[in-house]
Design an enzyme around this catalytic site. Structure first.
Site, mmCIF file in Angstrom:
data_model
loop_
_atom_site.group_PDB
_atom_site.id
_atom_site.type_symbol
_atom_site.label_atom_id
_atom_site.label_comp_id
_atom_site.label_asym_id
_atom_site.label_seq_id
_atom_site.Cartn_x
_atom_site.Cartn_y
_atom_site.Cartn_z
ATOM 1 N N ASP A 241 38.810 5.984 10.704
ATOM 2 C CA ASP A 241 38.514 6.707 9.191
ATOM 3 C C ASP A 241 37.262 7.488 9.588
ATOM 4 O O ASP A 241 36.162 6.794 9.637
ATOM 5 C CB ASP A 241 38.393 5.736 8.325
ATOM 6 N N TRP B 253 35.586 -0.248 2.830
ATOM 7 C CA TRP B 253 36.179 0.257 1.519
ATOM 8 C C TRP B 253 37.099 -0.705 0.494
ATOM 9 O O TRP B 253 38.228 -0.726 1.427
ATOM 10 C CB TRP B 253 36.292 1.655 1.757
ATOM 11 N N LYS C 215 33.109 14.871 1.231
ATOM 12 C CA LYS C 215 31.622 14.699 1.457
ATOM 13 C C LYS C 215 30.839 16.031 2.125
ATOM 14 O O LYS C 215 29.981 16.614 1.397
ATOM 15 C CB LYS C 215 31.165 13.542 2.179
#
Length: 399
Positions: free
Chosen positions: A212, A132, A247
């Site tokens: 993560d 990312w 999310k």
């Protein structure tokens, strides 16, 4: 004196710029596969019903808007930790795990970065290639030395052998960032066998893992996606985990997340938490309360939790069906085999294998928007327009 005279303009964030270009596009058949948010069959990032019910309950019962403290909502921290590590976690039973609430998963990453910089000042941090993009800037801005290990190669395939070889060369004691599931941006995840090999390297090199965990529930399921974090928490005395509720709870704008720390024992955990509270005080003082209260309300209520779990499962299954549907739609063009990996990837994102030039042509000729690297947000696909998308991909893939 012109105080601001020397300040230059920096290029805009590429994904946010893509959003602006999409909004300005008047083409009636435009398609947004760029921005990383879940979309339903109507193209909306809707609020889960469980969240709306929890919010109504809070609206009726909330009596104060006072601060919630440096570590955030204690119930949120407890229940989120149980969601990540499991209620029967040995590390939890030993009281050597603590959660510090943060403004989203990004805030958790920044808090982790500052913690490493201040308290492990000689340690570098190693990121997957690719990763990312914000990972790069967060750790660099915090003053950490950033390195990379191979993950997905130029052939758009997961290269576990190269990853393990590189991890074996990382300086002893450095920090390695690992994606728990739904790797962003590639969608390629490690198997259980791969994770066990990574764990052995982490032990041998005495590395500090920073996991993560931004997409719990979007890969294989809530419990299945937590396999690697739970494995590491049980096998290692020290571990950092960043958790995001953006999310899986649909709380994007509420900025709800946490940094979980596993320490060797309770006393050391208290030392670390005191430092995290100090660092957080100088970053955002105290975290926002609303999103954490929503999550805590859902996870504390069996009926709401079941409703939320079902809604999340439906989102996950829809994304999986979109992956399969796109590959099927590419069959008449002779491209199903070339893009078969899209069905094998997990989560919202896919490294499609499309080149920057092909992505540019999709945008300019068909108003189909995705990141220049070829990363597509699969959740943005309209199932009614598989044929249109497949035809456009086939067109730009013609040599």
């Amino acid at each position: 004196m012109n105080h601001f005279a020397s300040i230059a303009r920096v290029p805009g964030d590429p994904i946010l710029s893509l959003m602006e270009a999409y909004r300005a596009d008047s083409h009636p058949g435009k398609l947004d596969l760029g921005v990383g948010v879940y979309k339903d069959a109507q193209g909306l990032t809707a609020i889960p019903k469980a969240v709306k019910l929890a919010e109504q309950r809070l609206l009726d019962s909330e009596t104060t808007k006072s601060y919630i403290g440096g570590h955030g909502d204690p119930l949120f921290g407890q229940l989120l930790t149980e969601l990540v590590l499991g209620a029967d976690s040995q590390a939890l039973a030993e009281q050597r795990v603590g959660a510090t609430q943060t403004p989203g998963g990004t805030g958790a990453l920044r808090l982790a970065a500052d913690f490493i910089r201040h308290h492990l000042p000689t340690r570098g941090i190693w990121l997957s290639d690719p990763t990312w993009p914000i990972h790069e800037s967060i750790f660099a801005e915090a003053g950490l030395q950033v390195g990379h290990y191979p993950y997905v190669g130029a052939d758009n395939r997961l290269n576990v052998e190269a990853m393990l070889a590189a991890l074996n060369q990382i300086p002893q004691g450095d920090v390695v960032l690992l994606h728990a599931c739904c790797h962003n941006p590639t969608g390629f995840d490690l198997s259980h066998v791969d994770w066990l090999q990574v764990l052995e390297v982490v032990k041998a090199r005495e590395l500090l893992p920073l996991i993560d965990f931004a997409y719990q529930g979007f890969g294989e399921g809530l419990e299945q996606d937590a396999w690697a974090p739970r494995l590491f928490a049980e096998a290692l005395p020290e571990l950092l985990i960043t958790s995001s509720c953006s999310k899986n709870f649909g709380l994007y704008r509420e900025r709800t997340g946490a940094l979980l720390v596993c320490a060797r024992d309770t006393e050391k955990l208290l030392d670390i938490r005191s430092q995290l509270a100090f660092l957080a005080r100088n970053l955002w003082s105290t975290p926002p309360a609303h999103g954490a209260a929503v999550v805590a309300t859902i996870l504390a209520d069996p009926e709401l939790k079941m409703l939320w779990s079902d809604e999340l499962s439906n989102m996950r299954l829809r994304v999986a069906s979109l992956r399969d549907g796109l590959v099927t739609a590419l069959e008449p063009h002779g491209l199903a085999q070339r893009f078969a990996h899209i069905s094998q990837q997990r989560g919202m994102f896919s490294y499609t294998g499309l080149s920057p030039l092909q992505v540019k042509r999709l945008r300019e000729e068909f108003s189909i928007y995705m990141v220049g690297s070829g990363r597509a947000n699969v959740a943005g696909i309209d199932a009614e327009r598989f044929a249109q998308l497949a035809q456009a991909i086939a067109h730009v893939c013609v040599e």
